[in-house]
Design a protein around this motif. Structure first.
Motif, short mmCIF file in Angstrom:
data_model
loop_
_atom_site.label_atom_id
_atom_site.label_comp_id
_atom_site.label_asym_id
_atom_site.label_seq_id
_atom_site.Cartn_x
_atom_site.Cartn_y
_atom_site.Cartn_z
N LYS A 217 0.77 -1.12 0.10
CA LYS A 217 0.22 -0.04 0.00
C LYS A 217 0.70 1.09 -0.06
CE LYS A 217 -4.12 -2.02 2.08
NZ LYS A 217 -5.03 -1.84 3.37
N LEU A 218 1.99 1.26 0.79
CA LEU A 218 2.97 2.25 0.70
C LEU A 218 3.45 2.68 -0.75
CD1 LEU A 218 4.28 4.56 2.31
CD2 LEU A 218 6.12 2.78 2.72
N GLU A 219 3.91 1.51 -1.36
CA GLU A 219 4.28 1.81 -2.57
C GLU A 219 3.32 2.10 -3.55
OE1 GLU A 219 7.29 2.24 -3.51
OE2 GLU A 219 8.62 0.65 -2.46
N GLY A 220 2.15 1.99 -3.49
CA GLY A 220 1.01 2.26 -4.45
C GLY A 220 0.84 0.90 -5.29
N TRP A 221 1.01 -0.36 -4.69
CA TRP A 221 0.88 -1.45 -5.39
C TRP A 221 -0.72 -2.37 -4.79
CZ3 TRP A 221 6.27 -3.62 -4.24
CH2 TRP A 221 7.26 -2.94 -4.94
N ASP A 222 -1.08 -3.04 -5.59
CA ASP A 222 -2.07 -3.92 -5.46
C ASP A 222 -1.94 -4.63 -4.27
OD1 ASP A 222 -4.38 -5.69 -4.95
OD2 ASP A 222 -4.96 -5.82 -7.35
N PRO A 223 -2.69 -4.61 -3.01
CA PRO A 223 -2.16 -5.44 -1.89
C PRO A 223 -2.38 -7.04 -1.95
CG PRO A 223 -4.09 -4.13 -1.23
CD PRO A 223 -3.55 -3.59 -2.45
N SER A 224 -3.40 -7.30 -2.82
CA SER A 224 -3.57 -8.71 -3.26
C SER A 224 -2.90 -9.47 -4.35
CB SER A 224 -5.14 -8.80 -3.85
OG SER A 224 -5.30 -8.15 -5.05
N SER A 225 -2.05 -8.63 -4.77
CA SER A 225 -1.04 -9.31 -5.82
C SER A 225 0.13 -8.87 -5.80
CB SER A 225 -1.79 -8.97 -7.32
OG SER A 225 -1.53 -7.71 -7.73
N GLY A 226 0.43 -7.50 -5.35
CA GLY A 226 1.81 -7.16 -5.20
C GLY A 226 1.91 -6.20 -6.71
N TRP A 227 1.30 -6.05 -7.42
CA TRP A 227 1.52 -5.39 -8.82
C TRP A 227 1.12 -3.91 -8.84
CZ3 TRP A 227 -2.37 -9.43 -11.40
CH2 TRP A 227 -1.68 -10.57 -11.69
N PRO A 228 2.08 -3.11 -9.52
CA PRO A 228 1.79 -1.91 -9.55
C PRO A 228 0.27 -1.67 -9.94
CG PRO A 228 4.06 -2.17 -10.14
CD PRO A 228 3.23 -3.62 -10.14
N THR A 229 -0.06 -0.30 -9.46
CA THR A 229 -1.35 -0.05 -9.84
C THR A 229 -1.23 1.15 -11.26
OG1 THR A 229 -1.63 1.73 -8.66
CG2 THR A 229 -2.34 -0.17 -7.99
N ARG A 230 -2.31 1.54 -12.00
CA ARG A 230 -2.18 2.53 -13.11
C ARG A 230 -1.90 3.79 -12.44
NH1 ARG A 230 -3.04 3.23 -18.30
NH2 ARG A 230 -3.40 1.07 -18.57
N ASN A 231 -2.55 3.98 -11.54
CA ASN A 231 -2.12 5.41 -10.77
C ASN A 231 -0.76 5.64 -10.22
OD1 ASN A 231 -4.82 6.23 -10.91
ND2 ASN A 231 -5.62 5.78 -9.03
N THR A 232 -0.30 4.62 -9.73
CA THR A 232 1.29 4.59 -9.26
C THR A 232 2.29 4.65 -10.47
OG1 THR A 232 0.58 3.36 -7.51
CG2 THR A 232 2.94 3.26 -8.16
N LEU A 233 2.08 3.81 -11.51
CA LEU A 233 2.78 4.10 -12.82
C LEU A 233 2.61 5.60 -13.63
CD1 LEU A 233 2.50 0.28 -13.93
CD2 LEU A 233 4.36 1.39 -12.77
N GLU A 234 1.34 5.75 -13.78
CA GLU A 234 1.43 6.90 -14.56
C GLU A 234 1.70 8.33 -13.92
OE1 GLU A 234 -2.58 7.52 -16.03
OE2 GLU A 234 -2.66 5.64 -17.12
N GLU A 235 1.78 8.28 -12.69
CA GLU A 235 2.20 9.49 -11.66
C GLU A 235 3.66 9.41 -11.88
OE1 GLU A 235 3.07 7.88 -7.00
OE2 GLU A 235 1.12 9.27 -7.61
N GLN A 236 4.61 8.50 -12.65
CA GLN A 236 5.93 8.56 -12.66
C GLN A 236 6.25 8.45 -14.08
OE1 GLN A 236 7.71 5.67 -9.61
NE2 GLN A 236 5.71 5.24 -9.44
N GLY A 237 5.12 8.70 -15.01
CA GLY A 237 5.27 8.82 -16.15
C GLY A 237 5.64 7.42 -17.07
#
Length: 511
Positions: free
Chosen positions: A475-495
């Motif tokens: 959750k702190l990293e902005g990843w899906d807690p059920s899978s551990g995969w990055p979310t779209r919001n997390t990735l897009e805010e970093q370009g």
């Protein structure tokens, strides 16, 4: 002018995953890089430079070096904190990083510095007795596995042999596992695991040479070991049993235990969340080695546990101000808490940029404390951008570098997701959860409202506690807690919109 040479040995030529790349007595070890060279019939790359390195602001670089020298560098003519007393040297042997103290503990014999250009660490010193032969860390400590072979050790023979063979010394710690199987009657000539190594001569030069030769040329049991200890144990049908008991201490991804995974969790958590043993010592040097060395010689550490945690907490932007980031207890502010999630995030982001991209030395940075400073505080986080900007001409802040590191970490995470990584895979070997520690391992802890150093004996990781911690970290990293995969919001805010699109097209995007 001497050429710079990057080469492999016979271990790489014979395509062993235990093969490393060697350069000037340093090895790019874990990962089997030597076998990659060998698969291309590439023995070495030799380069003689014909140009110079362009420095954006030469005066700024010189000023930065003088700032370092005057405030943090050990001055043999005017030492601030160091005395000839071996106990004092021992307490600072990791942090002094000078001829007065090396990377394997106190050195109190005449020695010749051997260092990278302009570095005061001299971590590859050559001592009068010949110990280490300018090798450091795993290479130099490999002979310790042979339970005392003083003549071999003092002449540096073991270090030389393993370097000439191009073997990753971290992985061949498997020798201790083979020795235990031999003592159990499982391994040996005609045994369940057939092996003709002369274990009756364990610790002698004859045995060491036979072992290294078997690995390098895939002879005898070396053929099984060529793919690494995990695959060898699986071939022998012993992997599950021996990793569960801790007889084969491979806590994550088949890598040999480096630091204690049940105690120094910034190392084990970082390794498990990544793709290999992290081999990053910035936090480790301070939280483990300082109190460990002091305890080993029966003196008080220079810093109390509380003071050390407070100092480190002041030097970890953007998470500064939280001393519980360095609480290694099992309590509410310890290794299963949100505080620990911030520690791991800071460490992963720092190393992805300042170390792995900007290439700051792992033994030197981050430097939280320094015995050579008047206030005993180290140059982090001021020092990193000071040198970087002088060389590159950029105007990068420390936090800018941390944000770039976060972006790289998320890109790595996305690649691993595409390769099949999932939260359910990020678990330790069974011994980490079930077998208590027996070796003292001093770390700062906060319990009952007080800070102290604990030896962590008898500790196991809580499976439930660690699973709960993973959720907090994701959750702190902005990843899906059920899978551990990055979310779209997390990735897009970093370009990283294209990365998010790719993950979504493969069904690997976090929600």
């Amino acid at each position: 002018q001497r050429p710079a040479v990057l080469c492999i040995g016979p271990t790489g030529e014979n395509l062993s995953s235990l093969a490393c790349l060697m350069h000037d007595l340093h090895g790019a070890g874990q990962g089997g890089f030597g076998a990659v060279f060998g698969s291309k019939n590439l023995k070495a790359i030799s380069v003689t430079g014909t140009g110079s390195i362009e420095i954006a602001y030469p005066q700024a670089l010189l000023d930065a070096w003088l700032w370092w020298k005057e405030n943090f560098q050990y001055d043999v003519d005017n030492p601030r904190r160091i005395s000839p007393d071996p106990s004092v040297i021992a307490r600072w042997s990791v942090l002094v990083r000078s001829p007065a103290g090396g990377t394997l503990g106190p050195v109190v014999e005449p020695s010749r510095p051997h260092a990278c250009q302009a570095c005061g660490a001299a971590c590859g010193m050559r001592t009068q007795s010949g110990i280490r032969n300018e090798g450091t860390c795993m290479e130099a400590s490999f002979s310790n596995l042979f339970e005392a072979a003083p003549k071999v050790w003092q002449k540096g023979i073991v270090t030389d042999l393993i370097q000439y063979a191009g073997i990753n010394s971290a992985s061949v710690g498997i020798i201790a596992y083979l020795r235990d199987l031999y003592k159990m009657g499982i391994l040996g000539p005609g045994k369940a695991i057939d092996c003709d190594l002369p274990f009756e001569k364990y610790g002698t030069r004859e045995f060491i040479e036979a072992f290294i030769k078997a690995i390098a040329y895939r002879e005898g049991i070396g053929e099984d070991l060529a793919s690494g200890p995990a695959r060898a144990a699986k071939k022998w049908g012993r992997y599950d049993e021996d990793t569960a008991s801790g007889l084969l201490p491979l806590p994550n991804w088949g890598y040999r235990q480096h630091y204690e995974p049940r105690a120094e969790v910034e190392w084990s958590y970082g390794s498990l969340l990544g793709d290999r043993d992290i081999n990053e010592h910035g936090i480790n040097h301070v939280v483990m080695w300082l109190p460990m060395l002091a305890a080993g010689i029966g003196v008080e550490p220079y810093f109390s546990a509380q003071k050390l945690a407070e100092i480190m907490a002041s030097k970890v932007p953007p998470y500064e101000g939280d001393p519980f980031m360095f609480d290694y207890s099992e309590g509410p502010t310890g290794i299963y808490s949100e505080h620990r999630a911030k520690t791991i995030a800071w460490h992963r982001h720092y190393t992805r940029f300042w170390k792995q991209s900007a290439l700051y030395c792992d033994w030197m940075w981050p430097l939280f404390v320094s015995p050579n400073a008047a206030d005993m505080l180290g140059p982090t986080p001021e020092g990193e951008p000071k040198f970087f900007n002088a060389v590159t001409g950029k105007d990068l802040s420390f936090n800018d570098g941390m944000e770039i590191g976060r972006k790289i970490w998320n890109l790595d995470r996305s690649i691993w997701a595409l390769q099949g990584r999932h939260r359910d895979m990020e678990v330790f070997s069974e011994y980490v959860y079930n077998v208590p520690t027996t070796t003292p391992y001093y770390l700062p802890i906060h319990e009952n409202g007080k800070w102290s150093y604990s030896n962590c004996i008898g500790r196991t990781l809580s499976r439930t506690g660690f699973e709960d911690w993973k959720t907090k970290y994701y959750k702190l990293e902005g990843w899906d807690p059920s899978s551990g995969w990055p979310t779209r919001n997390t990735l897009e805010e970093q370009g990283l919109k294209k990365v998010a699109d790719e993950l979504q097209s493969k069904g690997k995007l976090g929600s």
